[in-house]
Design an enzyme around this catalytic site. Structure first.
Site, mmCIF file in Angstrom:
data_model
loop_
_atom_site.group_PDB
_atom_site.id
_atom_site.type_symbol
_atom_site.label_atom_id
_atom_site.label_comp_id
_atom_site.label_asym_id
_atom_site.label_seq_id
_atom_site.Cartn_x
_atom_site.Cartn_y
_atom_site.Cartn_z
ATOM 1 N N GLY A 98 16.662 100.905 -34.879
ATOM 2 C CA GLY A 98 17.431 100.469 -33.475
ATOM 3 C C GLY A 98 18.557 100.080 -33.996
ATOM 4 O O GLY A 98 19.115 99.134 -33.441
ATOM 5 N N ASP A 132 13.104 81.325 -33.462
ATOM 6 C CA ASP A 132 12.430 80.131 -33.025
ATOM 7 C C ASP A 132 12.600 79.112 -33.766
ATOM 8 O O ASP A 132 12.885 77.986 -33.138
ATOM 9 C CB ASP A 132 10.654 80.593 -32.619
ATOM 10 C CG ASP A 132 10.729 81.897 -31.910
ATOM 11 O OD1 ASP A 132 11.041 82.066 -30.791
ATOM 12 O OD2 ASP A 132 10.347 82.578 -32.653
ATOM 13 N N HIS A 179 5.027 84.898 -31.918
ATOM 14 C CA HIS A 179 6.629 84.743 -31.349
ATOM 15 C C HIS A 179 6.397 85.246 -29.760
ATOM 16 O O HIS A 179 6.658 86.474 -29.387
ATOM 17 C CB HIS A 179 7.476 85.956 -31.982
ATOM 18 C CG HIS A 179 8.704 85.937 -31.225
ATOM 19 N ND1 HIS A 179 9.828 85.091 -31.067
ATOM 20 C CD2 HIS A 179 9.258 87.229 -30.460
ATOM 21 C CE1 HIS A 179 10.666 85.691 -30.483
ATOM 22 N NE2 HIS A 179 10.461 87.045 -29.989
ATOM 23 N N GLN A 182 6.087 104.566 -38.421
ATOM 24 C CA GLN A 182 7.117 103.886 -39.489
ATOM 25 C C GLN A 182 6.423 103.268 -40.463
ATOM 26 O O GLN A 182 6.793 103.331 -41.667
ATOM 27 C CB GLN A 182 7.810 102.758 -38.649
ATOM 28 C CG GLN A 182 9.045 103.686 -37.787
ATOM 29 C CD GLN A 182 9.834 102.491 -37.064
ATOM 30 O OE1 GLN A 182 9.772 101.194 -37.071
ATOM 31 N NE2 GLN A 182 10.787 103.101 -36.167
HETATM 32 P P1 NAX Z 1 18.266 97.251 -27.578
HETATM 33 O O1 NAX Z 1 17.433 98.029 -26.598
HETATM 34 O O2 NAX Z 1 19.756 96.768 -27.503
HETATM 35 O O3 NAX Z 1 18.230 98.315 -28.992
HETATM 36 C C1 NAX Z 1 16.904 98.896 -29.199
HETATM 37 C C2 NAX Z 1 17.573 100.289 -30.054
HETATM 38 O O4 NAX Z 1 16.206 100.453 -30.573
HETATM 39 C C3 NAX Z 1 17.860 101.152 -29.093
HETATM 40 O O5 NAX Z 1 19.243 101.539 -29.678
HETATM 41 C C4 NAX Z 1 17.009 102.279 -29.275
HETATM 42 O O6 NAX Z 1 17.472 103.567 -29.037
HETATM 43 C C5 NAX Z 1 16.250 102.097 -30.522
HETATM 44 N N1 NAX Z 1 14.838 102.657 -30.723
HETATM 45 C C6 NAX Z 1 14.066 102.884 -29.644
HETATM 46 N N2 NAX Z 1 12.686 103.553 -30.364
HETATM 47 C C7 NAX Z 1 13.352 103.671 -31.695
HETATM 48 C C8 NAX Z 1 12.367 104.164 -32.889
HETATM 49 N N3 NAX Z 1 11.294 104.734 -32.469
HETATM 50 N N4 NAX Z 1 13.251 104.340 -33.645
HETATM 51 C C9 NAX Z 1 14.380 103.903 -33.985
HETATM 52 N N5 NAX Z 1 15.087 103.231 -33.054
HETATM 53 C C10 NAX Z 1 14.511 103.119 -31.851
HETATM 54 O O7 NAX Z 1 17.351 95.957 -27.812
HETATM 55 P P2 NAX Z 1 17.840 94.568 -28.712
HETATM 56 O O8 NAX Z 1 18.343 93.700 -27.823
HETATM 57 O O9 NAX Z 1 18.755 95.046 -29.867
HETATM 58 O O10 NAX Z 1 16.351 94.278 -29.195
HETATM 59 C C11 NAX Z 1 15.615 95.000 -30.396
HETATM 60 C C12 NAX Z 1 14.017 94.331 -30.313
HETATM 61 O O11 NAX Z 1 14.320 92.889 -30.804
HETATM 62 C C13 NAX Z 1 13.435 94.072 -28.828
HETATM 63 O O12 NAX Z 1 11.965 94.804 -28.951
HETATM 64 C C14 NAX Z 1 13.508 92.701 -28.589
HETATM 65 O O13 NAX Z 1 12.454 92.169 -27.632
HETATM 66 C C15 NAX Z 1 13.444 92.013 -30.036
HETATM 67 N N6 NAX Z 1 13.788 90.742 -29.975
HETATM 68 C C16 NAX Z 1 12.777 89.985 -30.823
HETATM 69 C C17 NAX Z 1 13.473 88.889 -31.513
HETATM 70 C C18 NAX Z 1 12.776 88.044 -32.321
HETATM 71 O O14 NAX Z 1 12.593 86.776 -32.502
HETATM 72 N N7 NAX Z 1 11.439 88.472 -32.842
HETATM 73 C C19 NAX Z 1 14.294 87.913 -30.546
HETATM 74 C C20 NAX Z 1 15.565 88.974 -30.098
HETATM 75 C C21 NAX Z 1 14.840 90.109 -29.536
HETATM 76 O O15 NAX Z 1 14.573 89.910 -28.175
#
Ligand code: NAX
Length: 327
Positions: free
Chosen positions: A11, A159, A187, A112
């Site tokens: 990502g 968190d 989470h 993955q």
């Molecule tokens: P974005 O939508 O900005 O970026 C995600 C990226 O992942 C995109 O560029 C997409 O093309 C890519 N992607 C999708 N499928 C993929 C795959 N199979 N292989 C490689 N890349 C792939 O999201 P973003 O704001 O960066 O958030 C990413 C993730 O973090 C989300 O699932 C979000 O919910 C999660 N979070 C988790 C947090 C935590 O505390 N654990 C907090 C922040 C965030 O909400």
């Protein structure tokens, strides 16, 4: 100077990726003496954007950044990986049921996990950030039978940091005066930020804080902070999430300070009644590069009930992905 470490970020073209890559490259995560080989994994449509980020990384001329390579193939991206940051995930779209969400993410984290199993360094460390993070980590771990389960973790450090900050603001104490904060469970909104073990300026937190505030303001504020950020910013937490990922890996590699602990979701060994094998957040210390659950804490009834509720949700998620054949 240490041996170079291969760091794979999935990502990479997303908003967390953009906030994360520069800090990894600058040495914030592994230290100034460890050269980093970055490997970025994206879906084909986002490879071009990742290339743009790689251009900017080059333009920073970071002394610690040895190379940047971009892939749309997990097997290649995880070849030789020492630190895997699994950030890319499928967000919940309109009309998407929970089962659809788990299934879509199973389609990402299963392969993955297999790719990590096939190519990772023997001391690989995996941090899952992409939601639902705990269950995505469970799926990835279950597809990597040759990698010890304790190498797979999910992120609750954001968190944890949010909780520290709320306590500091409330008490007027610096963040550094707050110790032994714990996030338990998932989470998600059911997470349990536990202040009963914490100390603030050396005093037991329950002596300093009003229980009504803890229950009705603090806990919901921490648990719903992600939603509040979206409301204010029009986008979900990115820089703070990236910062927490850096903190998580740095602590894992370099250890926790004496007398303190942190929170991380790790594969349960059954401690505190959490079913073995679930990826749950715990109070943890890092010693010699491994997470250890802090043992022997007395949980009051309030804490026990909150932890049980979050664990019930994790069991539910595990059963759902098991029924979908994703484990
Ligand atoms: P974005 O939508 O900005 O970026 C995600 C990226 O992942 C995109 O560029 C997409 O093309 C890519 N992607 C999708 N499928 C993929 C795959 N199979 N292989 C490689 N890349 C792939 O999201 P973003 O704001 O960066 O958030 C990413 C993730 O973090 C989300 O699932 C979000 O919910 C999660 N979070 C988790 C947090 C935590 O505390 N654990 C907090 C922040 C965030 O909400």
């Amino acid at each position: 100077e240490n041996a170079p470490v291969t760091v794979t970020v999935t990502g990479a073209a997303g908003q967390i990726g953009y906030a994360l890559l520069f800090r990894i490259a600058s040495g914030d995560m592994l230290g100034p003496d460890t050269p980093v080989r970055l490997r970025l994994l994206e879906i084909p449509q986002a490879v071009k954007a990742a290339e743009g980020t790689a251009m900017e990384l080059a333009d920073c001329a970071f002394p610690t950044l040895e190379s940047v390579d971009i892939f749309d193939d997990a097997r290649k991206a995880f070849d030789g990986v020492g630190v895997a940051l699994l950030v890319g995930a499928r967000p919940r779209g309109p009309g998407m049921e929970r089962g659809d969400l788990l299934e879509a993410n199973g389609g990402i984290f299963g392969p993955q996990g297999e790719a990590i199993n096939a190519g990772a360094a023997s001391d690989v460390r995996v941090l899952v950030v992409g939601n639902p993070a705990n269950t995505n980590a469970l799926i990835a771990a279950s597809h990597a039978p040759d990698v010890p389960a304790d190498r797979f973790t999910a992120m609750t450090r954001l968190d944890h940091n949010r909780a520290l900050s709320q306590l500091a603001t409330k008490t007027g104490m610096p963040v550094s005066a707050i110790r032994r904060m714990t996030i338990w469970g998932n989470h998600s909104a059911t997470q349990y930020p536990d202040v009963f073990q914490a100390t603030i300026g050396g005093r037991p937190a329950p002596e300093v804080l009003d229980q009504h505030w803890v229950e009705h303001t603090f806990i919901p504020t921490v648990a719903r902070r992600g939603a509040a950020i979206i409301e204010a910013r029009g986008a979900s937490s990115a820089a703070s999430a990236a910062n927490a990922a850096i903190d998580h890996v740095r602590t894992w590699v370099h250890g926790t300070p004496e007398g303190d602990w942190t929170s991380a979701a790790i594969v349960s060994d059954g401690s505190y009644g959490v079913p073995e094998g679930l990826v749950s957040s715990y109070p943890v210390v890092s010693r010699e590069g491994r997470w250890e659950i802090v043992q022997g804490l007395e949980l009051n009834e309030f804490s026990r009930a909150r932890i049980d509720a979050s664990i019930a949700e994790l069991v539910d998620e595990r059963d759902a992905v098991r029924d979908l054949g994703l484990l």
